[in-house]
Design a protein around this motif. Structure first.
Motif, PDB file in Angstrom:
ATOM      1  N   PHE A  12     -35.198  -5.100  11.490  1.00  0.00           N
ATOM      2  CA  PHE A  12     -34.568  -4.220  12.532  1.00  0.00           C
ATOM      3  C   PHE A  12     -35.788  -3.351  12.984  1.00  0.00           C
ATOM      4  CE2 PHE A  12     -32.634  -0.327  13.953  1.00  0.00           C
ATOM      5  CZ  PHE A  12     -32.114  -0.810  15.053  1.00  0.00           C
ATOM      6  N   TRP A  13     -36.380  -2.368  11.878  1.00  0.00           N
ATOM      7  CA  TRP A  13     -37.273  -1.305  12.201  1.00  0.00           C
ATOM      8  C   TRP A  13     -38.730  -1.969  12.455  1.00  0.00           C
ATOM      9  CZ3 TRP A  13     -36.385   3.817  12.072  1.00  0.00           C
ATOM     10  CH2 TRP A  13     -35.213   4.125  11.577  1.00  0.00           C
ATOM     11  N   SER A  14     -38.756  -3.178  12.572  1.00  0.00           N
ATOM     12  CA  SER A  14     -40.093  -3.671  12.854  1.00  0.00           C
ATOM     13  C   SER A  14     -40.400  -3.812  14.391  1.00  0.00           C
ATOM     14  CB  SER A  14     -40.368  -5.121  12.389  1.00  0.00           C
ATOM     15  OG  SER A  14     -39.280  -6.008  13.177  1.00  0.00           O
ATOM     16  N   CYS A  15     -39.229  -3.715  14.903  1.00  0.00           N
ATOM     17  CA  CYS A  15     -39.331  -3.433  16.506  1.00  0.00           C
ATOM     18  C   CYS A  15     -40.139  -2.155  16.929  1.00  0.00           C
ATOM     19  CB  CYS A  15     -37.991  -3.613  17.186  1.00  0.00           C
ATOM     20  SG  CYS A  15     -36.901  -2.107  17.329  1.00  0.00           S
ATOM     21  N   PHE A  16     -40.052  -1.167  15.938  1.00  0.00           N
ATOM     22  CA  PHE A  16     -40.562   0.191  16.194  1.00  0.00           C
ATOM     23  C   PHE A  16     -42.080   0.275  15.681  1.00  0.00           C
ATOM     24  CE2 PHE A  16     -35.979   0.748  15.544  1.00  0.00           C
ATOM     25  CZ  PHE A  16     -35.656   0.903  17.017  1.00  0.00           C
ATOM     26  N   ALA A  17     -42.681  -0.847  15.193  1.00  0.00           N
ATOM     27  CA  ALA A  17     -43.808  -0.934  14.729  1.00  0.00           C
ATOM     28  C   ALA A  17     -45.086  -0.181  15.293  1.00  0.00           C
ATOM     29  CB  ALA A  17     -44.235  -2.326  14.257  1.00  0.00           C
ATOM     30  N   GLY A  18     -44.743  -0.276  16.670  1.00  0.00           N
ATOM     31  CA  GLY A  18     -45.792   0.384  17.258  1.00  0.00           C
ATOM     32  C   GLY A  18     -45.827   1.771  17.469  1.00  0.00           C
ATOM     33  N   ALA A  19     -44.819   2.274  16.826  1.00  0.00           N
ATOM     34  CA  ALA A  19     -44.541   3.722  17.092  1.00  0.00           C
ATOM     35  C   ALA A  19     -45.459   4.477  15.944  1.00  0.00           C
ATOM     36  CB  ALA A  19     -42.987   4.190  16.721  1.00  0.00           C
ATOM     37  N   ASP A  20     -45.853   3.761  14.931  1.00  0.00           N
ATOM     38  CA  ASP A  20     -46.391   4.237  13.996  1.00  0.00           C
ATOM     39  C   ASP A  20     -48.034   4.674  14.235  1.00  0.00           C
ATOM     40  OD1 ASP A  20     -46.496   4.040  10.273  1.00  0.00           O
ATOM     41  OD2 ASP A  20     -47.301   5.460  11.371  1.00  0.00           O
TER      42      ASP A  20
ATOM     43  N   ASP B   7     -42.184  11.830  12.502  1.00  0.00           N
ATOM     44  CA  ASP B   7     -42.787  11.312  13.585  1.00  0.00           C
ATOM     45  C   ASP B   7     -42.200   9.749  14.013  1.00  0.00           C
ATOM     46  OD1 ASP B   7     -43.995  13.360  13.979  1.00  0.00           O
ATOM     47  OD2 ASP B   7     -45.998  12.714  13.379  1.00  0.00           O
ATOM     48  N   LEU B   8     -42.093   9.054  12.775  1.00  0.00           N
ATOM     49  CA  LEU B   8     -41.221   7.777  12.966  1.00  0.00           C
ATOM     50  C   LEU B   8     -39.920   7.801  13.140  1.00  0.00           C
ATOM     51  CD1 LEU B   8     -41.920   4.682  12.156  1.00  0.00           C
ATOM     52  CD2 LEU B   8     -41.011   5.238   9.767  1.00  0.00           C
TER      53      LEU B   8
ATOM     54  N   SER C 179     -46.049   3.155   4.149  1.00  0.00           N
ATOM     55  CA  SER C 179     -44.717   3.256   3.806  1.00  0.00           C
ATOM     56  C   SER C 179     -43.984   3.447   5.239  1.00  0.00           C
ATOM     57  CB  SER C 179     -44.650   4.917   3.061  1.00  0.00           C
ATOM     58  OG  SER C 179     -45.478   5.779   3.613  1.00  0.00           O
ATOM     59  N   GLY C 180     -44.315   2.247   6.160  1.00  0.00           N
ATOM     60  CA  GLY C 180     -43.740   2.486   7.560  1.00  0.00           C
ATOM     61  C   GLY C 180     -42.117   2.585   7.523  1.00  0.00           C
ATOM     62  N   CYS C 181     -41.553   1.859   6.454  1.00  0.00           N
ATOM     63  CA  CYS C 181     -40.106   1.870   6.456  1.00  0.00           C
ATOM     64  C   CYS C 181     -39.923   2.344   5.334  1.00  0.00           C
ATOM     65  CB  CYS C 181     -39.645   0.517   6.478  1.00  0.00           C
ATOM     66  SG  CYS C 181     -40.033  -0.156   7.918  1.00  0.00           S
TER      67      CYS C 181
END
Length: 335
Positions: free
Chosen positions: A327-335, A155-156, A315-317
């Motif tokens: 970099f990946w934090s910009c997708f934090a909302g996706a979780d 999903d992430l 374990s978001g990343c």
DNA sequence: AAGGTCAATAGGTAAT
DNA sequence: ATTACCTATTGACCTT
């Protein structure tokens, strides 16, 4: 695994042994050291959640875990081969573990997803289970956790992909818009050049000799050419700078002075910072994304280091270096 | 009855 | 060779 795999070559042998020679039990030296047979155990807390494999012979064999009243013989400590043919005794009845047992196991799993042998035995005693049952429960639990984690990872990654796709589409659109703008401006410059030439032709200098006149015209035409080249060049350069968005192209059209190359290529701190930003973005977009390993190469549990925090969904990343978290934090909302 | 869940099994692998 | 683990699968049980 088809049923053919369930034809136990060894177990047939054991079954025959049991059926035809009640007093001959497999000894530990033949690889069946964990074999045992059901018998009531005083220490065992009878539970209807237990598997009931009451053996017809009703014999008992001692194992490191002690006599097991519930389970069929096994070759290996935790998940090994079965020692008996199913057809040789009552049909197996699977019973689920009680809610209390599962609760306790879950609590333990949150702390440690793998058990030391001593801890396994201890936990089994506490819960009135066989150590092997505890081991199997942990094994299945790890498998379930991994499956769940894989779903989360998928999903992430999908959310990240969609985000990048959108960004890419936007960049393509922006790029096309800028190209159109360049075309329009180039056409306008051509028009202006024509107008300039026509003006020169319609107003010949009165007191100029023929040879001098021709020379002047050639010089002016050259200047126009130079101006055209400079303008187009500067326009293209500027279109990539922040000035583009501010609509400063009008400067080139309204200013009657010849294009000043020193002004055009004057280093602008804003341009530099923008370039750095663009370069950083380009690096981010063009360099291979720090993707987690593909499913076919999923890291082992040990490699993933299933910590207690991990188990709680932090374990978001997963699998990403710390540096990549920004970099990946910009997708934090996706979780 | 179909499909999901879960304890348990079978076979393979890596480490010792 | 042994052991512990993983993955795929089975089969009993449960829910719909």
């Amino acid at each position: 695994m088809d049923d053919g795999c369930r034809i136990y070559g060894g177990s047939d042998h054991i079954t025959a042994l049991l059926q035809h020679n009640n007093n001959q039990l497999p000894c530990s030296s033949d690889g069946f050291e964990s074999l045992w047979f059901p018998s009531p155990s005083p220490s065992f807390q009878a539970s209807d959640t237990m598997v009931d494999f009451q053996n017809a012979q009703g014999r008992t064999i001692s194992t490191p875990d002690g006599p097991n009243p519930n389970l069929r013989p096994r070759k290996r400590e935790e998940t090994g081969d079965d020692g008996l043919d199913d057809s040789s005794h009552q049909p197996e009845k699977k019973r689920r573990l009680s809610a209390e047992q599962v609760q306790s196991l879950e609590r333990t799993f949150e702390v440690e997803n793998k058990l030391e042998p001593e801890r396994k035995v201890q936990l089994a005693k506490e819960l009135g289970l066989q150590a092997r049952q505890v081991g199997i429960w942990f094994q299945n639990r790890r498998a379930r956790y991994k499956t769940k984690q894989l779903e989360k990872d998928y999903d992430l990654l999908k959310a990240n992909y969609d985000c990048l796709q959108t960004h890419c589409d936007n960049l393509i659109k922006e790029n096309e818009g800028l190209k159109d703008e360049v075309t329009v401006l180039a056409n306008m410059l051509k028009l202006r050049e024509k107008q300039t030439v026509n003006t020169i032709r319609s107003e010949p200098p009165p007191a100029m000799e023929e040879s001098e006149d021709v020379g002047k015209r050639v010089t002016m035409a050259a200047m126009c050419k130079q101006e055209e080249a400079s303008s187009v060049k500067s326009d293209i350069v500027d279109s990539e700078s922040p000035h583009c968005a501010e609509g400063n192209h009008s400067f080139l059209l309204e200013n009657e002075e010849p294009a000043n190359s020193s002004h055009i290529f004057e280093p602008d701190p804003a341009d530099f910072s923008q370039d750095e930003e663009d370069q950083h973005l380009s690096r981010s977009l063009l360099s291979p994304l720090p993707l987690p390993p593909p499913p076919y190469g999923f890291p082992k549990l040990e490699e993933r280091s299933y910590s207690a925090a991990d188990l709680h969904g932090n374990s978001g990343c997963i699998g990403l270096p710390v540096d990549d978290h920004h970099f990946w934090s910009c997708f934090a909302g996706a979780d």
